[in-house]
Design a protein around this motif. Sequence first.
Motif, short mmCIF file in Angstrom:
data_model
loop_
_atom_site.label_atom_id
_atom_site.label_comp_id
_atom_site.label_asym_id
_atom_site.label_seq_id
_atom_site.Cartn_x
_atom_site.Cartn_y
_atom_site.Cartn_z
N ILE A 132 0.82 -1.21 0.00
CA ILE A 132 0.00 0.00 0.00
C ILE A 132 0.86 1.26 0.00
O ILE A 132 0.54 2.24 -0.68
N CYS A 133 1.94 1.26 0.76
CA CYS A 133 2.78 2.47 0.79
C CYS A 133 3.26 2.84 -0.62
O CYS A 133 3.11 3.99 -1.06
N LYS A 134 3.84 1.88 -1.30
CA LYS A 134 4.44 2.18 -2.61
C LYS A 134 3.39 2.38 -3.70
O LYS A 134 3.61 3.13 -4.65
N SER A 135 2.24 1.69 -3.58
CA SER A 135 1.25 1.78 -4.65
C SER A 135 0.23 2.91 -4.46
O SER A 135 -0.28 3.44 -5.43
N MET A 136 -0.03 3.28 -3.19
CA MET A 136 -1.12 4.23 -2.94
C MET A 136 -0.68 5.54 -2.28
O MET A 136 -1.31 6.57 -2.48
N VAL A 137 0.36 5.50 -1.47
CA VAL A 137 0.72 6.66 -0.65
C VAL A 137 1.90 7.44 -1.23
O VAL A 137 1.80 8.65 -1.49
N ALA A 187 -7.52 9.50 4.71
CA ALA A 187 -6.18 9.27 5.26
C ALA A 187 -5.29 10.49 5.06
O ALA A 187 -4.58 10.92 5.98
N PHE A 188 -5.32 11.05 3.86
CA PHE A 188 -4.47 12.20 3.56
C PHE A 188 -4.99 13.48 4.23
O PHE A 188 -4.20 14.31 4.68
N LEU A 189 -6.29 13.63 4.30
CA LEU A 189 -6.86 14.80 4.98
C LEU A 189 -6.47 14.81 6.46
O LEU A 189 -6.15 15.86 7.02
#
Length: 381
Positions: free
Chosen positions: A18-23, A86-88
């Motif tokens: 998830i870190c590398k693909s989404m964040v 998550a980003f907000l």
Amino acid sequence: MRPKLPSDKGQDESDDGICKSMVEPQNYVCEEHTVTTGDGYILSLQRIPVGRSGGTSVDRPPVLLQHGLMMDGSTWMLLPPEKSLAFLLVDNGFDVWIANSRGTKYSRGHVSLSPDDAAFWDWSWDELASSDLPAAFGYVQDQTRQKLHYVGHSQGTLTALAAFLKEQLLSMLRSAALLSPIAYLGQMTSLLARNVAEGFIAETLYWLGLNEFNPTGDAVANMLKDICQKTGIDCSDLLTSFTGQNCCTNSSVVELLLDRKLQSSSMKNMVHLSQMVRDGTVSMYDYEDEAENIQQYGQPTPPSYNMTSIPNDIPLFLSYGGADALSDVDDVKLLLRSLRDHDGDKLVIQYLDNYAHADFVMADNAREIVYNPLIAFLQLQ
């Protein structure tokens, strides 16, 4: 024995997580963590410690995000970064931690079992509440030395409500936000989900020796095809057939969800949820055999989760939708009745007439409608 890490089985080796693909593609710092539950499951956690502008994670209040059934941690990042919860949260000063339940793509590790073993799937949401959430809470508190805020969607609210009845979790909790809350399921209006539950379909597959409920597998596809043909339910739009008519999702977000793929659960969990639909109760898993229930629980029927026992001083934010076919308004009202003695200044209730189940994590206007009030609530606690 060498632990079977999440990459050992059930995961595409080309998938970087998830870190590398989404964040990280959105220019946020991201850390991959793992935590092992008391019963041996190795769960992945992602941490977004700071916003795009950088800074330090010191003294940022931690918030744990818990997805629902057939989803994983990417739930919270399906929308563009300026609209994803998550980003907000991290851009508003929080230290964001993202949970992934056992059996999902990045949490298929165990200290001794493989997903090919029947025993790997011998759990329901009882264990998500009694093992997965306490493990995640304890790990985040150990890492941050702070109490946690919690945000759950769908099944992530059910497991939280059950876990809140355990004092070990309450000692680590700062506040909780429950989106599309599920406690009771007896009045669920989703015809497709109700047919799955009332037709004993899940039990039939379970009895046939299918332990993993893989929503993208052949067995589930054939089951849904059979239901759609026999009942006349319009299954051309499966998302709507399950969740209700989502008001505010767009096709690109739905496509991203499907590209990420729906996630596995255990067949036992699906049976447990089916029991709740049929019985209208919130109880532990029913083995439907008095002797087995006595062996497991010391009584002939499974113990109930008494929602009225949730402490009245937990700061709670509940948001539910009038078009939700899974978290039905009348079922939510049963939950709210259980919370009627809750401290008035500790309970915020938001009702959105046109929101359905997926809108809470996929709606184009969720930032303005749900997330801004949610973040304001967390900041006051």
